[in-house]
Design a protein around this motif. Sequence first.
Motif, PDB file in Angstrom:
ATOM      1  N   ALA A  62      38.085  83.530 -25.788  1.00 54.59           N
ATOM      2  CA  ALA A  62      38.416  83.671 -27.209  1.00 54.59           C
ATOM      3  C   ALA A  62      38.524  85.141 -27.589  1.00 54.59           C
ATOM      4  CB  ALA A  62      37.365  82.973 -28.060  1.00 54.59           C
ATOM      5  N   LEU A  63      37.642  85.973 -27.047  1.00 54.75           N
ATOM      6  CA  LEU A  63      37.701  87.409 -27.318  1.00 54.75           C
ATOM      7  C   LEU A  63      38.997  88.014 -26.787  1.00 54.75           C
ATOM      8  CD1 LEU A  63      36.238  89.924 -28.387  1.00 54.75           C
ATOM      9  CD2 LEU A  63      35.268  90.187 -26.110  1.00 54.75           C
ATOM     10  N   LYS A  64      39.397  87.621 -25.592  1.00 54.25           N
ATOM     11  CA  LYS A  64      40.651  88.131 -25.027  1.00 54.25           C
ATOM     12  C   LYS A  64      41.852  87.701 -25.868  1.00 54.25           C
ATOM     13  CE  LYS A  64      39.559  86.814 -20.707  1.00 54.25           C
ATOM     14  NZ  LYS A  64      39.719  86.546 -19.268  1.00 54.25           N
ATOM     15  N   VAL A  65      41.843  86.458 -26.334  1.00 55.25           N
ATOM     16  CA  VAL A  65      42.944  85.969 -27.172  1.00 55.25           C
ATOM     17  C   VAL A  65      42.998  86.750 -28.480  1.00 55.25           C
ATOM     18  CG1 VAL A  65      43.745  83.977 -28.511  1.00 55.25           C
ATOM     19  CG2 VAL A  65      43.040  83.680 -26.143  1.00 55.25           C
ATOM     20  N   MET A  66      41.844  87.060 -29.063  1.00 52.89           N
ATOM     21  CA  MET A  66      41.825  87.816 -30.323  1.00 52.89           C
ATOM     22  C   MET A  66      42.316  89.247 -30.130  1.00 52.89           C
ATOM     23  SD  MET A  66      38.538  86.532 -32.420  1.00 52.89           S
ATOM     24  CE  MET A  66      37.538  85.499 -31.385  1.00 52.89           C
ATOM     25  N   VAL A  67      41.993  89.863 -28.994  1.00 56.50           N
ATOM     26  CA  VAL A  67      42.490  91.218 -28.723  1.00 56.50           C
ATOM     27  C   VAL A  67      44.006  91.192 -28.566  1.00 56.50           C
ATOM     28  CG1 VAL A  67      42.501  93.074 -27.015  1.00 56.50           C
ATOM     29  CG2 VAL A  67      40.331  92.080 -27.760  1.00 56.50           C
ATOM     30  N   ILE A  68      44.515  90.197 -27.858  1.00 60.96           N
ATOM     31  CA  ILE A  68      45.964  90.062 -27.701  1.00 60.96           C
ATOM     32  C   ILE A  68      46.629  89.837 -29.064  1.00 60.96           C
ATOM     33  CG2 ILE A  68      47.783  88.581 -26.750  1.00 60.96           C
ATOM     34  CD1 ILE A  68      45.926  88.204 -24.295  1.00 60.96           C
ATOM     35  N   LEU A  69      45.998  89.027 -29.919  1.00 57.99           N
ATOM     36  CA  LEU A  69      46.516  88.803 -31.267  1.00 57.99           C
ATOM     37  C   LEU A  69      46.593  90.112 -32.044  1.00 57.99           C
ATOM     38  CD1 LEU A  69      47.164  86.682 -33.616  1.00 57.99           C
ATOM     39  CD2 LEU A  69      44.759  86.991 -34.195  1.00 57.99           C
ATOM     40  N   ALA A  70      45.543  90.912 -31.965  1.00 60.15           N
ATOM     41  CA  ALA A  70      45.525  92.190 -32.689  1.00 60.15           C
ATOM     42  C   ALA A  70      46.614  93.132 -32.184  1.00 60.15           C
ATOM     43  CB  ALA A  70      44.159  92.846 -32.554  1.00 60.15           C
ATOM     44  N   VAL A  71      46.811  93.183 -30.874  1.00 61.56           N
ATOM     45  CA  VAL A  71      47.834  94.054 -30.303  1.00 61.56           C
ATOM     46  C   VAL A  71      49.230  93.592 -30.726  1.00 61.56           C
ATOM     47  CG1 VAL A  71      48.924  94.766 -28.126  1.00 61.56           C
ATOM     48  CG2 VAL A  71      46.439  94.827 -28.356  1.00 61.56           C
ATOM     49  N   LEU A  72      49.452  92.281 -30.722  1.00 64.36           N
ATOM     50  CA  LEU A  72      50.759  91.758 -31.134  1.00 64.36           C
ATOM     51  C   LEU A  72      51.033  92.033 -32.604  1.00 64.36           C
ATOM     52  CD1 LEU A  72      50.932  88.381 -29.212  1.00 64.36           C
ATOM     53  CD2 LEU A  72      52.304  90.425 -28.815  1.00 64.36           C
ATOM     54  N   PHE A  73      50.025  91.856 -33.465  1.00 59.48           N
ATOM     55  CA  PHE A  73      50.219  92.169 -34.878  1.00 59.48           C
ATOM     56  C   PHE A  73      50.475  93.645 -35.080  1.00 59.48           C
ATOM     57  CE2 PHE A  73      48.292  88.095 -36.540  1.00 59.48           C
ATOM     58  CZ  PHE A  73      49.441  87.719 -37.201  1.00 59.48           C
ATOM     59  N   PHE A  74      49.795  94.479 -34.319  1.00 59.99           N
ATOM     60  CA  PHE A  74      50.043  95.923 -34.415  1.00 59.99           C
ATOM     61  C   PHE A  74      51.484  96.243 -34.038  1.00 59.99           C
ATOM     62  CE2 PHE A  74      50.187 100.137 -32.435  1.00 59.99           C
ATOM     63  CZ  PHE A  74      49.787 100.906 -33.512  1.00 59.99           C
ATOM     64  N   ALA A  75      51.970  95.601 -32.976  1.00 63.05           N
ATOM     65  CA  ALA A  75      53.343  95.839 -32.530  1.00 63.05           C
ATOM     66  C   ALA A  75      54.375  95.338 -33.549  1.00 63.05           C
ATOM     67  CB  ALA A  75      53.565  95.172 -31.171  1.00 63.05           C
ATOM     68  N   VAL A  76      54.093  94.209 -34.167  1.00 60.54           N
ATOM     69  CA  VAL A  76      55.046  93.635 -35.123  1.00 60.54           C
ATOM     70  C   VAL A  76      55.099  94.449 -36.410  1.00 60.54           C
ATOM     71  CG1 VAL A  76      55.447  91.648 -36.630  1.00 60.54           C
ATOM     72  CG2 VAL A  76      54.982  91.291 -34.218  1.00 60.54           C
ATOM     73  N   PHE A  77      53.951  94.893 -36.911  1.00 59.16           N
ATOM     74  CA  PHE A  77      53.904  95.566 -38.204  1.00 59.16           C
ATOM     75  C   PHE A  77      53.899  97.079 -38.111  1.00 59.16           C
ATOM     76  CE2 PHE A  77      52.376  91.356 -39.355  1.00 59.16           C
ATOM     77  CZ  PHE A  77      53.217  91.096 -40.415  1.00 59.16           C
ATOM     78  N   ARG A  78      54.105  97.622 -36.942  1.00 61.60           N
ATOM     79  CA  ARG A  78      54.133  99.071 -36.772  1.00 61.60           C
ATOM     80  C   ARG A  78      55.366  99.648 -37.361  1.00 61.60           C
ATOM     81  NH1 ARG A  78      55.005 102.838 -31.945  1.00 61.60           N
ATOM     82  NH2 ARG A  78      56.802 101.545 -31.700  1.00 61.60           N
TER      83      ARG A  78
END
Length: 77
Positions: free
Chosen positions: A61-77
């Motif tokens: 679950a922690l790994k999935v949340m980190v991936i989620l954060a990275v993807l959101f950073f990439a989308v909203f950058r």
Amino acid sequence: MDPTTSLAFEAGSGVSPTALRTTVQLIASGVILLVFAWAMLAIFNAYKEERASLMSATWSALKVMVILAVLFFAVFR
């Protein structure tokens, strides 16, 4: 994008670059959240059916949340 390019893009496509960017970000966010929910549900079901220990479910679950954060950073950058 400078104003000339923005006006040319809008004249050619009929949509302003800002509106297009917002639309793409919203669609990408929806897809990312759906995949996130699916992954978390799969992790929870694996734990519930005793196919995963508490530690491995938490780590996944922690790994999935980190991936989620990275993807959101990439989308909203």
